[in-house]
Design an enzyme around this catalytic site. Structure first.
Site, mmCIF file in Angstrom:
data_model
loop_
_atom_site.group_PDB
_atom_site.id
_atom_site.type_symbol
_atom_site.label_atom_id
_atom_site.label_comp_id
_atom_site.label_asym_id
_atom_site.label_seq_id
_atom_site.Cartn_x
_atom_site.Cartn_y
_atom_site.Cartn_z
ATOM 1 N N SER A 249 -18.171 65.721 -28.046
ATOM 2 C CA SER A 249 -19.637 65.670 -27.987
ATOM 3 C C SER A 249 -20.296 67.049 -27.968
ATOM 4 C CB SER A 249 -20.091 64.838 -26.783
ATOM 5 O OG SER A 249 -19.430 65.223 -25.603
ATOM 6 N N LYS B 208 -15.790 56.047 -16.700
ATOM 7 C CA LYS B 208 -16.930 55.252 -17.160
ATOM 8 C C LYS B 208 -17.274 54.095 -16.219
ATOM 9 C CE LYS B 208 -16.193 56.569 -21.948
ATOM 10 N NZ LYS B 208 -15.969 56.130 -23.341
ATOM 11 N N ASP C 46 -20.804 53.252 -26.270
ATOM 12 C CA ASP C 46 -19.495 53.222 -26.922
ATOM 13 C C ASP C 46 -19.382 52.048 -27.883
ATOM 14 O OD1 ASP C 46 -18.281 55.503 -25.879
ATOM 15 O OD2 ASP C 46 -17.528 54.460 -24.106
ATOM 16 N N GLY D 105 -7.071 47.078 -24.325
ATOM 17 C CA GLY D 105 -7.782 47.948 -23.386
ATOM 18 C C GLY D 105 -9.048 47.295 -22.875
ATOM 19 N N ALA D 106 -9.116 47.090 -21.557
ATOM 20 C CA ALA D 106 -10.293 46.475 -20.930
ATOM 21 C C ALA D 106 -10.974 47.444 -19.986
ATOM 22 C CB ALA D 106 -9.889 45.205 -20.181
ATOM 23 N N GLY D 107 -10.805 48.742 -20.231
ATOM 24 C CA GLY D 107 -11.432 49.753 -19.396
ATOM 25 C C GLY D 107 -12.865 50.028 -19.812
ATOM 26 N N ALA E 249 -14.385 52.081 -22.119
ATOM 27 C CA ALA E 249 -14.715 51.999 -23.543
ATOM 28 C C ALA E 249 -14.397 50.616 -24.099
ATOM 29 C CB ALA E 249 -13.971 53.078 -24.315
#
Length: 384
Positions: free
Chosen positions: A141, A191, A228, A252-254, A256
């Site tokens: 970024s 996050k 995201d 992935g369930a975090g 993002a």
């Protein structure tokens, strides 16, 4: 023979041009004092993936900030930014040496290579943004937002801040009290925790439980958002991978992954299957998503690759070269798209192996470039 120098207070006459072909040496031009004669860089052309994107304007879901300051370009320190007259051209064939540009003192506005916007100088009026992560060496970024600030003439800078999980609340609470800090960007692994450190949360954050941007409000409170998912879907569409009607396997369930899941369901995928080794986290996410998109999302111990059109890695696996694969791309059917949200390295082991099996791949950088318009609207990043 060189001309005899006059005392500094005596103006020098210009040398008469020599006839063509005489080869008579010309007196060299006196160098400018350091910092006063620097040629200024030419205006930079638009940056791909940044300037093609416009802020949402009237369609933005966020109200205009009542205390928004008109962004101003950072002033040049005295003596460093005054354009100088160009040297007169020499007659053809005289062999006269041309005066060289005086070098810039370090850190006072050195010219940038052609096509690169000049970095805005940091001063006492500069507004601050920070991106928080652990690690931060992979964050992209600053490389996108700082050139955008420079192009728009905004006196602001985005800096990476390495924060370990145990220190996150202490660091965020301290930064939220910095008077000239306007926003925070959040990356892995913070996050989910960062969403709890805001005073208010958007609908997306409430559904997903994670945030990747926090904005200071006019009353001093902080609003959390997550771009995201919308950025990921925008990147897919721009690359020609339409998600509508697709069967998707998401690993992935975090932070993002939860945002990407919600955005894919909002983009009308036909079926979304999510896997994650953290069973309680996975179950809680699927329950929240099913309340808004019933019948289209489910949890699974293993991704159903054989009948998926799109497989997405939304885990940190791939940041390090010795990481295991999040899933086996060779189990996917021909034509299935393999997407990875890892931005550095660009070509993760997953994407390399998918490409080796002839599958189309989608790089992580698309998710970030797809968010630029949302960031501009959310933080009010407009040219003066």
């Amino acid at each position: 023979m060189t001309a005899t120098p006059h005392p500094p207070t005596t103006p020098q006459p210009t040398s008469a041009p020599q006839p063509s072909g005489t080869g008579a040496p010309q007196p060299t031009a006196a160098p400018h004092p350091s910092g006063t004669g620097a040629p200024q860089p030419t205006a930079a052309p638009p940056l791909p993936g940044i300037d093609a994107v416009q802020p949402s304007g009237a369609d933005s879901p966020w109200p205009a900030r009542a205390d928004a300051r008109p962004p101003t370009a950072a002033p040049h320190p005295p003596g460093t930014g005054t354009p100088q007259p160009t040297a007169a051209p020499q007659p053809s064939g005289t062999g006269a040496p041309q005066p060289t540009a005086a070098p810039h003192p370090p850190g006072t506005g050195a010219a940038q290579p052609s096509g690169v916007p000049q970095q805005t100088l940091v001063s006492g009026t500069t507004r601050l943004y920070a991106v928080l992560g652990d690690p931060v060496g992979q964050v992209q970024s600053p490389g996108l937002l700082n050139p955008l600030f420079a192009r728009l003439g905004i006196d602001a800078v985005l800096v990476p801040v390495h924060v370990r999980a145990a220190d996150l609340e202490t660091v965020v609470r301290g930064l939220q009290r910095v008077g000239n800090l306007d926003g925070l960007f959040v990356t892995v692994p913070h996050k989910t925790a960062a969403a709890l450190l805001a005073d208010r949360r958007s609908r997306t954050v409430e559904i997903t439980g994670s945030a990747n941007a926090l904005r200071r409000e006019p009353d001093g409170t902080w609003l959390a958002e997550n771009f995201d998912g919308s950025g990921f879907v925008a990147g897919l569409v721009r690359a020609g991978h339409e998600p509508k009607g697709a069967r998707v396997a998401l690993v992935g369930a975090g932070g993002a992954g939860s945002a990407i899941a919600a955005a894919l369901l909002d983009a009308d995928v036909d079926r979304l299957t999510i896997t994650d080794p953290d069973t309680p986290r996975l179950t809680a996410l699927v329950d929240r998503l099913a309340a808004h998109w019933p019948g289209r999302v489910r949890a699974a111990g293993r991704p159903p690759l054989a009948d998926s059109d799109l497989a997405v890695n939304a885990t940190p696996l791939g940041l390090r070269p010795d990481d295991p694969l999040p899933f086996a791309p060779q189990a996917l059917p021909p034509g299935a798209v393999v997407a990875d949200i890892i931005m550095k390295p660009r070509d993760t082991r997953l994407l390399r192996e998918a490409a080796a099996h002839g599958l189309p791949v989608h790089h992580g950088r698309h998710m970030l470039t797809g968010q630029i318009d949302s960031y501009r609207a959310f933080f009010g990043l407009h040219a003066p």
